[in-house]
Structure formats: structure tokens, C-alpha cells
Design a protein around this motif. Structure first.
Motif, PDB file in Angstrom:
ATOM      1  N   ASP A 247      49.966  63.509  69.697  1.00 23.45           N
ATOM      2  CA  ASP A 247      51.061  63.075  68.834  1.00 23.45           C
ATOM      3  C   ASP A 247      52.379  63.170  69.605  1.00 23.45           C
ATOM      4  O   ASP A 247      52.802  64.255  70.000  1.00 23.45           O
ATOM      5  CB  ASP A 247      51.111  63.957  67.585  1.00 23.45           C
ATOM      6  N   LEU A 248      53.044  62.042  69.824  1.00 19.85           N
ATOM      7  CA  LEU A 248      54.262  62.016  70.625  1.00 19.85           C
ATOM      8  C   LEU A 248      55.432  62.695  69.924  1.00 19.85           C
ATOM      9  O   LEU A 248      56.390  63.109  70.575  1.00 19.85           O
ATOM     10  CB  LEU A 248      54.628  60.573  70.971  1.00 19.85           C
ATOM     11  N   ARG A 249      55.377  62.820  68.600  1.00 21.14           N
ATOM     12  CA  ARG A 249      56.468  63.481  67.877  1.00 21.14           C
ATOM     13  C   ARG A 249      56.539  64.966  68.200  1.00 21.14           C
ATOM     14  O   ARG A 249      57.619  65.549  68.245  1.00 21.14           O
ATOM     15  CB  ARG A 249      56.301  63.295  66.368  1.00 21.14           C
ATOM     16  N   LEU A 251      55.362  66.399  70.996  1.00 20.20           N
ATOM     17  CA  LEU A 251      55.252  66.614  72.438  1.00 20.20           C
ATOM     18  C   LEU A 251      56.476  67.339  72.992  1.00 20.20           C
ATOM     19  O   LEU A 251      57.610  66.923  72.772  1.00 20.20           O
ATOM     20  CB  LEU A 251      55.082  65.270  73.145  1.00 20.20           C
ATOM     21  N   GLU A 256      54.105  65.241  79.510  1.00 14.74           N
ATOM     22  CA  GLU A 256      54.019  63.795  79.375  1.00 14.74           C
ATOM     23  C   GLU A 256      52.556  63.413  79.179  1.00 14.74           C
ATOM     24  O   GLU A 256      51.658  64.133  79.625  1.00 14.74           O
ATOM     25  CB  GLU A 256      54.603  63.093  80.604  1.00 14.74           C
ATOM     26  N   CYS A 261      47.031  58.206  75.494  1.00 15.68           N
ATOM     27  CA  CYS A 261      47.357  59.419  74.727  1.00 15.68           C
ATOM     28  C   CYS A 261      46.208  60.421  74.674  1.00 15.68           C
ATOM     29  O   CYS A 261      46.057  61.159  73.689  1.00 15.68           O
ATOM     30  CB  CYS A 261      47.791  59.054  73.297  1.00 15.68           C
ATOM     31  N   TYR A 273      62.933  62.834  75.931  1.00 12.85           N
ATOM     32  CA  TYR A 273      62.491  62.464  74.588  1.00 12.85           C
ATOM     33  C   TYR A 273      63.621  62.709  73.590  1.00 12.85           C
ATOM     34  O   TYR A 273      64.414  63.638  73.756  1.00 12.85           O
ATOM     35  CB  TYR A 273      61.262  63.271  74.171  1.00 12.85           C
ATOM     36  N   ARG A 279      59.272  68.607  67.431  1.00 15.55           N
ATOM     37  CA  ARG A 279      58.959  68.745  68.853  1.00 15.55           C
ATOM     38  C   ARG A 279      58.917  70.224  69.257  1.00 15.55           C
ATOM     39  O   ARG A 279      59.788  71.004  68.894  1.00 15.55           O
ATOM     40  CB  ARG A 279      59.998  68.003  69.692  1.00 15.55           C
ATOM     41  N   VAL A 285      51.546  70.690  72.293  1.00 17.67           N
ATOM     42  CA  VAL A 285      51.476  69.388  71.640  1.00 17.67           C
ATOM     43  C   VAL A 285      50.337  69.398  70.629  1.00 17.67           C
ATOM     44  O   VAL A 285      49.328  70.083  70.815  1.00 17.67           O
ATOM     45  CB  VAL A 285      51.277  68.255  72.686  1.00 17.67           C
TER      46      VAL A 285
END
Length: 415
Positions: A247-249, A251, A256, A261, A273, A279, A285
Motif C-alpha cells: 500500500d503506497l499510502r 509506505l 520504495e 508493488c 512522497y 505513512r 509498510v
């Protein structure tokens, strides 16, 4: 002054107003005295002055065009400490606010009454502040490290000597830069270690206190159907096998991820970011997938990471905490010092000294169970415990962050 040394009784001529700071109206804390003779709390004065461009006394306005060196007034500090202790003892003995001592001069009209002495902060609050400070120091060192990063190869890295084949000498610049890089790595390693210890010992103290009041329901890593019956194990795992995505939110800016993903790497540089309350502050993550029922199984390749933790957590887990150190997260952790542990309900259990190359995580929310396996060669149960079914759980990961380039990979679904 001899009277102060004979005991903690407050002298009749000394009032709290005499040891107060006119900025915060409280008892002086780390007092500093300006050239004009007026004294204030060091922190209050620095906040009042801000960035300049003038530095003047809040009382008489005598100032300077240059920032002044603030030195601690140890005499005032000792008086403030002794006064605070004496007042505390008198209040404790009387059971109420003590009456004013006879003889002191009345408070000048129009002057605000100083606030009562603030009680000392507990060790948990101090630990939280220290952990946040360590986090800021880590960010500063990583930023400096990224600014001095040199390419692995190139014309500036070697001095080629004509007439020779396959011979080169390292340039003095490269040697010096390499020494600086090594020192930065050592400093970063020490800071990360300090930060980890602070977070483990202080940020989790409240949870540890709660833990003493709650009975921990967990199953020992003994025989189970998933360990003894290989056929049933394979059936369970195949049915629930998934390949979750990061989940990039959530991270951390120190990590990275790959385009698909499913690979997360400790970055050589802080990533730009956008800020988000979701975050993580540390190298952690979540995965996007959330599970509230059913059976789920996924595998993580850990061969290329020297210090890691893999497990599950609720989305509400505090973003300044570490996986496993909260009551809403559990994980299997390899410390990088030949120690494999499991963290469950803020409690660590050491399992052994063998590092699993591939970790399988089996989550059965219908039965409320979480299990960790070593599955590189054959399935071996490492630990099994009970998890609450009160909230959805996400796959969660922690990479220690000491070694840029370390990575974890979520394995693809078996055919």
C-alpha cells in the motif's frame, strides 16, 4: 544561602514570583541570564526570539544585532529546584495548599500570577520525545548520506596509468569520500540502534502495563494439523494462497516499491512522497488487502534482507510504533544477530538462531489463528498464536533500514 543547604524549608524572603519567568509565568526551567541581568527560561527565550533579526531582553529591551550565547544560571536553577521540592513537601504534609509565609512582600499590582509548578513528566513521555528526536537525527544523517553518495564506477573513481593493463589506483578523493561514507554508515547504524531500543523500551511501556492486566491467549508452537498432516497443509495453503501488494499510502519515505508493488527496498535516498497521516515514520509498510474473515496464506522471500519483521496489523496501528510492539499487531522478526523471535501482544518469544529464507504466513480468521512457517525447502511450523477478530488485519512489513538496498519480496501465487 547557607539556609538553603540545611533543608528544603522555603526561606521567608523567597516567593515563587522571584523565581518565575515572565514569558511563561511558570517556575524557571533551565534559566539563562542576559547581559542586562534579567533571567528567563532558555526554551521560552529561544521561542520568543525565533529567527531574529534582533535579539532583545523581553523586560528592558536591551539587545544585540547578533544572537547571544545562552548559558545556564546554575544558582537560579538550584534555587528553583529546591523551592519546588520544599513547596511539594509542605503541601504533602498539610494535605492542602500551604498558607503564605509571614513577611513576604505583596505581589505587585497588574503582574500576572505565576502558574503552579508543573509535575515532572513520566518516563514514558520522556522516552517518546527521545525516540522522536532519534528519528529526526536518523533522517538528517540519511539526508547527508544521500548528498555525498558517489557512483559505483566512472572516470572520477580511478586514475588510469598509461601503458598498463587492468591496473588502476584509487584516487585520494575517492578514498576520502569512502572514509566519510563509512563514518556516516556507522553513525546511521548507531542512531538506528538507539532509536529501536528507545521505541522498544519506552513507546511500548503503556502497552506492557496493560498486558499485565490481560490474560494472553496463545497456542505454543507444538504439533498441529498443519504441521503433522502435510496433505492437509498443502490443501489449506493452496486454497488460500494470495500475493498481496504493498500500500503506497502507508509506505515510509525510507522505502520504495517495484512497479508490481510486490518488492519493497530500503532506499539509498529519502523518497519525496507526499505527507500522509497513514505513512509510517520508520521503515514499515502495509499491504492494501485487508482480511476480516476466511483463510489466507502468503509467502515472503527474506534472503536479501539482513533485519526484518513480517506479520499482520490493523490499519489503526500507530505510525510511530514498530510492528509487534502494539496490541493490534503480531510478527515474526529476524534481528540480524542470529536471533529469530515472534512478537505477539507486546511480548517477545525467542524461537532460535536459524534464519528462514522464505516465510509463510497463514491467517485463519474463522478460527482466530495466525501461524508462521519456514517454507524454503519444506514446510516447518515456527509459531502459532491466537489473534482477535475484532478488526480487519493487513499484511505488514518492517525492514530495519540500516542497509540501503535490502529488500523483501512477496512471492507469486503457486500454479
Amino acid at each position: 544561602m547557607a539556609g538553603l543547604d540545611s533543608g528544603l524549608t522555603v526561606p521567608v524572603w523567597l516567593a515563587e514570583d522571584d523565581l518565575g519567568c515572565i514569558i511563561c509565568h511558570g517556575l524557571l526551567a533551565w534559566p539563562v541570564t542576559l547581559p542586562c541581568g534579567h533571567s528567563f527560561c532558555r526554551g521560552c527565550l529561544k521561542r520568543l526570539w525565533g529567527a531574529g533579526p534582533s535579539w532583545s531582553c523581553p523586560t528592558c529591551r536591551e539587545g544585540s544585532a547578533q544572537p547571544l550565547q545562552l548559558r545556564k544560571n546554575t544558582l537560579l536553577q538550584d534555587l528553583a529546584i529546591k523551592y519546588s521540592r520544599a513547596v511539594g513537601e509542605e503541601e504533602g504534609a498539610a494535605g492542602q495548599t500551604p498558607s503564605p509565609a509571614p513577611g513576604p512582600a505583596p505581589q505587585p499590582p497588574g503582574r500576572a500570577a505565576p502558574q503552579s509548578v508543573t509535575a515532572p513528566r513520566n518516563i514514558t513521555e520522556v522516552g517518546q520525545e527521545l525516540a522522536k528526536l532519534a528519528e529526526q537525527l536518523v533522517d538528517i544523517v540519511r539526508s547527508l548520506q544521500s548528498q555525498t553518495q558517489l557512483p559505483d564506477s566512472g572516470p572520477d573513481n580511478k586514475l588510469n596509468i598509461p601503458g598498463t593493463a587492468d591496473h588502476s589506483l584509487a584516487s585520494p578523493k575517492l578514498v576520502a569520500s569512502g572514509t566519510t561514507e563509512k563514518r556516516m554508515r556507522d553513525i546511521l547504524h548507531d542512531l538506528e540502534d538507539i532509536r529501536g531500543k528507545l521505541q522498544e523500551n519506552f513507546l511500548g511501556k503503556e502497552c506492557l502495563e496493560e498486558q499485565r492486566q490481560v490474560k494472553i491467549l496463545e497456542s505454543p508452537p507444538s504439533t498441529s494439523c498443519l504441521q503433522t498432516d502435510q496433505g492437509r497443509l498443502a490443501s489449506c495453503l493452496v486454497r488460500g494462497f494470495i500475493s498481496p501488494t504493498f500500500d503506497l499510502r502507508s509506505l515510509s519515505c525510507s522505502l520504495e516499491v517495484s512497479e508490481d508493488c510486490r518488492k519493497v527496498t530500503v532506499s539509498y535516498f529519502q523518497q519525496p512522497y507526499s505527507w500522509s497521516r497513514d505513512r509510517f515514520m520508520t521503515c514499515q509498510v502495509f499491504c492494501s488487502q485487508a482480511f476480516s474473515s476466511g483463510q489466507h496464506y502468503w509467502e515472503v522471500d527474506t534472503q536479501h534482507c539482513s533485519h526484518w519483521a513480517v506479520g499482520v496489523a490493523s490499519w489503526e496501528m500507530s505510525r510511530d510504533q514498530i510492528l509487534g510492539r502494539t496490541r493490534d499487531s503480531s510478527c515474526l522478526e529476524w534481528k540480524g544477530t542470529s536471533q529469530l523471535s515472534v512478537w505477539h501482544m507486546v511480548k517477545e518469544t525467542v524461537l532460535g538462531s536459524e534464519k528462514p529464507k522464505v516465510v509463510g504466513i497463514y491467517l485463519d480468521l474463522d478460527l482466530g489463528k495466525l501461524a508462521f512457517y519456514s517454507v524454503a525447502d519444506q514446510e516447518k511450523l515456527l509459531w502459532e498464536c491466537t489473534v482477535p477478530a475484532s478488526s480487519s488485519l493487513h499484511p505488514a512489513f518492517w525492514l530495519y533500514g540500516l542497509h540501503p538496498g535490502n529488500f523483501l519480496t512477496i512471492r507469486p501465487v503457486r500454479a
